[in-house]
Scaffold this motif. Structure first.
Motif, PDB file in Angstrom:
ATOM      1  N   SER B 111     -11.159   3.200   7.626  1.00  0.00           N
ATOM      2  CA  SER B 111     -10.190   1.865   7.846  1.00  0.00           C
ATOM      3  C   SER B 111      -9.085   1.623   6.796  1.00  0.00           C
ATOM      4  CB  SER B 111     -11.291   0.871   7.609  1.00  0.00           C
ATOM      5  OG  SER B 111     -11.909   0.999   6.408  1.00  0.00           O
ATOM      6  N   TYR B 112      -7.859   2.342   7.200  1.00  0.00           N
ATOM      7  CA  TYR B 112      -6.904   2.048   6.285  1.00  0.00           C
ATOM      8  C   TYR B 112      -5.972   0.623   6.663  1.00  0.00           C
ATOM      9  CZ  TYR B 112      -7.015   7.002   5.232  1.00  0.00           C
ATOM     10  OH  TYR B 112      -7.347   8.550   5.221  1.00  0.00           O
ATOM     11  N   PRO B 113      -5.451   0.167   5.829  1.00  0.00           N
ATOM     12  CA  PRO B 113      -4.556  -1.142   5.913  1.00  0.00           C
ATOM     13  C   PRO B 113      -3.555  -0.855   7.048  1.00  0.00           C
ATOM     14  CG  PRO B 113      -4.996  -0.591   3.798  1.00  0.00           C
ATOM     15  CD  PRO B 113      -5.452   0.478   4.305  1.00  0.00           C
ATOM     16  N   ALA B 114      -3.712  -1.790   8.139  1.00  0.00           N
ATOM     17  CA  ALA B 114      -2.494  -1.761   9.175  1.00  0.00           C
ATOM     18  C   ALA B 114      -1.125  -1.800   8.588  1.00  0.00           C
ATOM     19  CB  ALA B 114      -2.858  -3.011  10.094  1.00  0.00           C
ATOM     20  N   ALA B 115      -1.177  -2.161   7.479  1.00  0.00           N
ATOM     21  CA  ALA B 115       0.456  -2.178   7.033  1.00  0.00           C
ATOM     22  C   ALA B 115       0.796  -0.971   6.468  1.00  0.00           C
ATOM     23  CB  ALA B 115       0.318  -3.106   5.654  1.00  0.00           C
ATOM     24  N   TYR B 116      -0.058   0.135   6.419  1.00  0.00           N
ATOM     25  CA  TYR B 116       0.297   1.435   5.980  1.00  0.00           C
ATOM     26  C   TYR B 116       1.241   2.122   7.062  1.00  0.00           C
ATOM     27  CZ  TYR B 116      -2.910   1.942   2.255  1.00  0.00           C
ATOM     28  OH  TYR B 116      -3.499   1.529   0.893  1.00  0.00           O
ATOM     29  N   GLU B 118       2.407   0.192   9.966  1.00  0.00           N
ATOM     30  CA  GLU B 118       3.538  -0.823  10.116  1.00  0.00           C
ATOM     31  C   GLU B 118       4.609  -0.888   9.496  1.00  0.00           C
ATOM     32  OE1 GLU B 118       1.080  -4.369  11.015  1.00  0.00           O
ATOM     33  OE2 GLU B 118      -0.194  -3.167  12.643  1.00  0.00           O
ATOM     34  N   GLN B 119       4.396  -1.283   8.340  1.00  0.00           N
ATOM     35  CA  GLN B 119       5.500  -1.491   7.231  1.00  0.00           C
ATOM     36  C   GLN B 119       5.757  -0.095   6.592  1.00  0.00           C
ATOM     37  OE1 GLN B 119       3.162  -4.864   6.247  1.00  0.00           O
ATOM     38  NE2 GLN B 119       3.787  -4.838   8.438  1.00  0.00           N
ATOM     39  N   GLY B 120       4.862   0.908   6.368  1.00  0.00           N
ATOM     40  CA  GLY B 120       5.109   2.037   5.653  1.00  0.00           C
ATOM     41  C   GLY B 120       4.204   1.931   4.244  1.00  0.00           C
ATOM     42  N   VAL B 121       4.243   2.962   3.389  1.00  0.00           N
ATOM     43  CA  VAL B 121       3.507   3.136   2.448  1.00  0.00           C
ATOM     44  C   VAL B 121       4.537   3.366   1.379  1.00  0.00           C
ATOM     45  CG1 VAL B 121       1.574   4.024   3.538  1.00  0.00           C
ATOM     46  CG2 VAL B 121       2.855   5.578   2.494  1.00  0.00           C
ATOM     47  N   ARG B 122       3.767   3.227   0.042  1.00  0.00           N
ATOM     48  CA  ARG B 122       4.415   3.488  -1.398  1.00  0.00           C
ATOM     49  C   ARG B 122       3.904   4.602  -1.795  1.00  0.00           C
ATOM     50  NH1 ARG B 122       7.075   0.888  -5.595  1.00  0.00           N
ATOM     51  NH2 ARG B 122       7.409  -0.862  -4.065  1.00  0.00           N
ATOM     52  N   LEU B 123       4.671   5.650  -2.210  1.00  0.00           N
ATOM     53  CA  LEU B 123       3.957   6.892  -2.853  1.00  0.00           C
ATOM     54  C   LEU B 123       3.828   6.820  -4.189  1.00  0.00           C
ATOM     55  CD1 LEU B 123       6.172   9.737  -1.201  1.00  0.00           C
ATOM     56  CD2 LEU B 123       3.665   9.372  -0.706  1.00  0.00           C
ATOM     57  N   PHE B 124       2.965   7.500  -4.740  1.00  0.00           N
ATOM     58  CA  PHE B 124       2.580   7.385  -6.100  1.00  0.00           C
ATOM     59  C   PHE B 124       3.230   8.896  -6.614  1.00  0.00           C
ATOM     60  CE2 PHE B 124       0.497   8.853 -10.013  1.00  0.00           C
ATOM     61  CZ  PHE B 124       0.383   7.449 -10.806  1.00  0.00           C
ATOM     62  N   PRO B 125       4.059   8.875  -7.711  1.00  0.00           N
ATOM     63  CA  PRO B 125       4.615  10.172  -8.175  1.00  0.00           C
ATOM     64  C   PRO B 125       3.646  10.915  -9.010  1.00  0.00           C
ATOM     65  CG  PRO B 125       5.415   8.303  -9.548  1.00  0.00           C
ATOM     66  CD  PRO B 125       4.412   7.767  -8.461  1.00  0.00           C
ATOM     67  N   CYS B 126       2.631  11.916  -8.233  1.00  0.00           N
ATOM     68  CA  CYS B 126       1.951  12.481  -9.191  1.00  0.00           C
ATOM     69  C   CYS B 126       2.471  13.523 -10.185  1.00  0.00           C
ATOM     70  CB  CYS B 126       1.245  13.440  -8.196  1.00  0.00           C
ATOM     71  SG  CYS B 126       0.048  12.300  -6.903  1.00  0.00           S
ATOM     72  N   ALA B 127       1.780  13.365 -11.177  1.00  0.00           N
ATOM     73  CA  ALA B 127       2.366  14.423 -12.414  1.00  0.00           C
ATOM     74  C   ALA B 127       1.650  15.771 -12.171  1.00  0.00           C
ATOM     75  CB  ALA B 127       1.699  13.858 -14.114  1.00  0.00           C
ATOM     76  N   THR B 128       0.632  15.801 -11.445  1.00  0.00           N
ATOM     77  CA  THR B 128      -0.210  16.949 -11.260  1.00  0.00           C
ATOM     78  C   THR B 128       0.734  18.030 -10.253  1.00  0.00           C
ATOM     79  OG1 THR B 128      -2.324  16.019 -11.220  1.00  0.00           O
ATOM     80  CG2 THR B 128      -2.174  18.219 -10.069  1.00  0.00           C
TER      81      THR B 128
END
Lengths: 271, 271
Positions: B111-116, B118-128
């Motif tokens: 159950s991902y938020p519908a906004a992902y 519809e509006q798109g997602v924000r990426l976390f800049p992984c250090a790994t």
């Protein structure tokens, strides 16, 4: 086969274990002599360091007690201790309150040909290179496909071990051993900050060699330097020390520092 | 939770499984709609390629039949298929006649938020960073500690996914997604010959985009090129396509090719 899961005899574990799903865990392979784990403090310290780096909670007192009880039952052989992050939900993210799972597997003492220790071994030159990943380097974690691929490169009993180099060509270790070379009486082993497993026997030999006044260096080793060594040897927690006498067409003599380190390992491993 | 081991309902498996010991196996995460596995031919083909590269014997007909029967029971959700090399003796060497183990795990639709979507997602800049290992690159194997570490870098729901780069800094993928960018109407995704997972939805979108006359490039992507893209999107077999709207302080608009690819994925995933 003697096997325990979370402190009780068991031959199975949950299909949801993250050790299976992602290799999300660590292990130790421990020689057992006279019902005691050999070098257990070093094994448990390495496991604790791995847990800290992977953020796996560790009840060290519980694990120590379990390992001792297990070795008491096994008496002689090899105890493999696996600590996984426990069951997971779907997805890579660690669960908020992981319940790590403790798995202990016993096996009889391995029966290597006596010639490996006496005359030395021939190394297979593995084509599989170790990828460089500083975040995992040194740890004995459960992501071991590189070793599986490397060990599948040869089947003949002629080769006891394989030489693994990193993707830049540096000399790192054996498939299931650490490697030392001796040059001008200096004992040298690879720096393991990019890849490789920092073995317990390697640490013990380094410490004991230093105590004997042997100069020790932990640093990058290039391939030409390996070929040019006066002595080459392998070690691990189960078999102790094997001299290396050949790699492809190249030969090394079995030297006196190798024999000295072998005697140190024998003292630890002979019950 | 619905779970099968070797074709029969089971919640446990042998402690000697090499999937646990070494991550010696492969997996597929498959959307299930109306009792059918979605993109099952691509999933099974990727698994077969992985088996060939790791020298794991595969009974594809048996596995296909089992997957269909399992999805028939699951009806809607996600089927995770794990194929391990089966039980092992001590040591990395594959057993002479491995008996691979088939594990199927069912879970409800995520159950991902519908906004992902519809509006798109924000990426976390992984250090790994992803280590480079051509022998394993592209495969969905069980050695996934890099993804575990990367996914543990953020907890907030603000970031739906993380950006993973390789050790040289190239842009590769998300933690559990592949990544595309669009520049001057060209669809570009990372070359995965050194690291990364060659996703089934990525392959499907590339094929369908080409069929629509979109120019597609599979090649190295540097970080500056990502920031300079006209559109950025993520995909996987379960959620389909998510537009990417931000990474740190950088923003992208949600573009028309992204919406076109999203519609293609929806057609596959909507039952």
């Amino acid at each position: 086969m003697l096997s325990w899961v979370d402190g009780a005899p068991a031959t199975q574990l949950s299909v949801q274990d993250r050790g299976l799903a992602y290799g999300d865990g660590l292990f130790e392979t421990i020689a057992v002599r006279a019902a005691q784990p050999v070098l257990s403090e070093r094994h448990l310290a390495r496991l604790a360091e791995g847990c800290a780096r992977l953020a796996i909670p560790l009840d060290l007192a519980l694990l120590t007690a379990e390992l001792r009880a297990f070795c008491g039952q096994l008496n002689e052989g090899v105890a493999k201790l696996i600590l996984s992050r426990g069951d997971g939900l779907r997805g890579y993210g660690p669960p908020p309150a992981p319940q790590p799972r403790r798995i202990l597997l016993g096996s009889p003492p391995p029966s290597y040909p006596a010639a490996y220790a006496e005359q030395g071994v021939r190394l297979f030159p593995c084509a599989t290179r170790l990828g460089e990943q500083p975040l995992l380097a040194g740890l004995k974690h459960l992501n071991r496909l590189e070793q599986v691929l490397a060990r599948a490169e040869w089947q003949d009993a002629e080769h006891a071990e394989g030489l693994m180099r990193d993707s830049s060509g540096r000399v790192i270790e054996g498939v299931y051993s650490n490697l030392f070379l001796v040059k001008d009486s200096v004992l040298i082993t690879a720096d393991l900050s990019r890849c490789g497993v920092a073995g317990v026997m390697r640490a013990e030999l380094l410490e004991q060699a230093r105590a004997l006044g042997v100069e020790c260096q932990v640093r990058d080793i290039d391939y030409a330097e390996l070929l040019d060594a006066d002595e080459v040897l392998l070690c691990n927690s189960v078999y102790g020390v094997w001299p290396v006498r050949a790699l492809g067409l190249h030969d090394w003599p079995v030297g006196s520092l190798t024999r000295k380190l072998q005697a140190i390992a024998r003292t630890l491993l002979d019950s």
